[in-house]
Design an enzyme around this catalytic site. Sequence first.
Site, PDB file in Angstrom:
ATOM      1  N   ASP A 194      52.448  -3.021   2.110  1.00  0.00           N
ATOM      2  CA  ASP A 194      53.400  -3.808   2.906  1.00  0.00           C
ATOM      3  C   ASP A 194      52.664  -4.875   3.704  1.00  0.00           C
ATOM      4  O   ASP A 194      51.438  -4.977   3.657  1.00  0.00           O
ATOM      5  CB  ASP A 194      54.228  -2.894   3.822  1.00  0.00           C
ATOM      6  CG  ASP A 194      53.364  -2.142   4.839  1.00  0.00           C
ATOM      7  OD1 ASP A 194      52.625  -2.809   5.596  1.00  0.00           O
ATOM      8  OD2 ASP A 194      53.424  -0.904   4.884  1.00  0.00           O
TER       9      ASP A 194
ATOM     10  N   TYR B 211      68.057   0.586  -2.144  1.00  0.00           N
ATOM     11  CA  TYR B 211      67.220  -0.247  -1.272  1.00  0.00           C
ATOM     12  C   TYR B 211      67.342  -1.714  -1.672  1.00  0.00           C
ATOM     13  O   TYR B 211      67.596  -2.032  -2.844  1.00  0.00           O
ATOM     14  CB  TYR B 211      65.738   0.130  -1.419  1.00  0.00           C
ATOM     15  CG  TYR B 211      65.372   1.512  -0.954  1.00  0.00           C
ATOM     16  CD1 TYR B 211      64.935   1.731   0.349  1.00  0.00           C
ATOM     17  CD2 TYR B 211      65.443   2.601  -1.824  1.00  0.00           C
ATOM     18  CE1 TYR B 211      64.577   3.007   0.773  1.00  0.00           C
ATOM     19  CE2 TYR B 211      65.095   3.876  -1.406  1.00  0.00           C
ATOM     20  CZ  TYR B 211      64.664   4.075  -0.101  1.00  0.00           C
ATOM     21  OH  TYR B 211      64.322   5.336   0.318  1.00  0.00           O
TER      22      TYR B 211
END
Length: 303
Positions: free
Chosen positions: A91, A77
Amino acid sequence: MGGKLSPGIYRVHKPVGATSFSVVQQFIAEAQAAQPGKRIPVCHGGTLDPFAEGLLLVLVGQAPRLFELLHAVPKTYEAEVVWGTEMDTGDLHGRPVHQGDASALTPERLDAALASFVGWKAQVPPATSAKKVGGEPAYRKAHRGEHVELPPSQVYLHAARWLSHDLPRRSRLWLSCRGGYYVRALARDVGRELGCGAHLATLTRTAIGPWEDPGPAGQRGWLHGRDLLPWARVRTLTDAEVGELRRERAIPASGVQRPDWALPTGFPDPEAPIRGFHQGRLTFLLRERDGALWSELELRGGL
């Protein structure tokens, strides 16, 4: 793509905003349009959050039976970490739950903090994860405003490094981990260790094992035959051996070849079965027992 959807694994780029299931639904619609009335199994090989983008594997036909074998291989990632605010979701779409001072952050402090998370660690999944609580995904409870507390699970971070910094605002991160790892939880936990709070602004899955994200141009990579589970060893099967395996009898353990792709040095052994190929198709998954090979799973028709 048009025409019949061939069995196997497809490499697809999931865009920001789409759910992983919406990508699967596109494949189901395509399969039904090509073969009306025929139910073709389709699933994804590990979800990506709606805010994230990148490689999503879509498993078609017999391929969903390989799902569990994808969990234990490296996933890579890239992410953008924002300093100074912890969000309840981990997030950018969450609500702030902690705000702190990021002015004292230095690249050296960030390197030291990140290094402490490498290896096998206990990680508490985000409250808005897909982990099941009482048979229901945690994110559904969290979105209803219910308090969700998930138990920690053992996860594995193989390697991580900072790609760049724009301190005290943000940093870019690269990492390689095993399935089941939450990058949102890593950002949250690094932010807590540093005392300033942190969350993810972006997340991109760039690869799973040797398979890379095809990018946002709408291309698909179709994986079949030797491209499937290339970290597993190989055994070529004769017609007679296929017959023996179908009768639940063992075949000789000789003739097993090395994997087609090597795991990163030091990555935990995924303990994959041996791939049994017949006429170029992946037809059996085999396990070695008592000096012989036995069928663990037959993939009818092959992949």
